[in-house]
Design an enzyme around this catalytic site. Structure first.
Site, PDB file in Angstrom:
ATOM      1  N   HIS A 174       2.415  -5.470   1.650  1.00 23.74           N
ATOM      2  CA  HIS A 174       3.280  -6.287   0.787  1.00 23.74           C
ATOM      3  C   HIS A 174       3.516  -5.593  -0.542  1.00 23.74           C
ATOM      4  CE1 HIS A 174      -0.117  -7.499  -1.781  1.00 23.74           C
ATOM      5  NE2 HIS A 174      -0.817  -7.651  -0.672  1.00 23.74           N
ATOM      6  N   CYS A 180      -5.590  -6.147   1.947  1.00 24.72           N
ATOM      7  CA  CYS A 180      -4.194  -5.792   2.193  1.00 24.72           C
ATOM      8  C   CYS A 180      -3.840  -4.410   1.646  1.00 24.72           C
ATOM      9  CB  CYS A 180      -3.266  -6.834   1.567  1.00 24.72           C
ATOM     10  SG  CYS A 180      -3.191  -8.378   2.468  1.00 24.72           S
TER      11      CYS A 180
END
Length: 203
Positions: A163, A179
């Protein structure tokens, strides 16, 4: 003239970094599992002791990591802290600097795929995260305060994503709970290339 990042390295900084590293390895499995309850967290200040990645990127051959380019391929290299993308026809190849998980315990490696693409993602911390951080909001809508940035590629592993981030200081650092983060302009480009089913490998 830009400042040389090596000029800021000091004996005190190295000692502080070593102490933090030692503390990270001493964390219990329960702490690591608790952090894995959600691999994204609210934006927070990045301390100077958190080193940037100052190694240079190098191009890689997709054949060393994938048997084919069917659906395209994304390689997230947590050592060099960069993301590689190859299009299905082999005509497009990109390298993007990235943020990576803070510790090896928080790093998931292996093969998965893109299962969902979201433009303007929202974010909700898990109940366990709210228990640990009661000051965090239970919901963050899309926008400049969202820790997922402008675009998100959701992976086949629950809570794991590639992301964007509005906090550009995180890129090139060990700064996430699992992440892989990119500059917003880079995740926007990767988002346009990738599709649901694009194969992903984290090493």
């Amino acid at each position: 003239m830009s400042e040389n990042p090596l000029a800021r390295v000091s004996r005190r900084g190295l000692l502080l970094g070593s102490a933090m590293l030692g503390a990270g390895f001493g964390a219990s499995r329960a702490d690591a599992q608790s952090a894995l309850d959600n691999s994204t967290e609210m934006e927070s200040d990045i301390r100077q002791e958190t080193p940037r990645n100052i190694s240079s990127f190098r191009t890689l051959e997709w054949r060393d990591h994938f048997s084919s380019l069917r659906g395209g391929a994304i390689l997230a290299d947590t050592i060099s802290r960069c993301v590689h993308f190859w299009s299905e026809d082999g005509g497009t190849y990109r390298i993007y600097p990235s943020s990576v998980p803070m510790t090896d315990e928080l790093t998931r490696r292996g093969r998965t795929e893109v299962v969902r693409k979201v433009l303007g993602p929202d974010w909700r911390p898990t109940p366990s995260m709210l228990e640990r951080y009661p000051e965090w909001p239970p919901y963050v809508p899309p926008g400049p305060d969202n820790p997922l940035g402008t675009h998100a590629l959701y992976l086949g592993w629950q809570f794991y994503r590639i992301h964007g981030t509005h906090d550009t200081r995180k890129i090139g650092r060990r700064s996430s709970s699992g992440c892989i983060g990119l500059y917003n302009e880079h995740i926007a480009e990767l988002y346009s290339f990738a599709r649901v089913g694009t194969q992903v490998l984290l090493i």
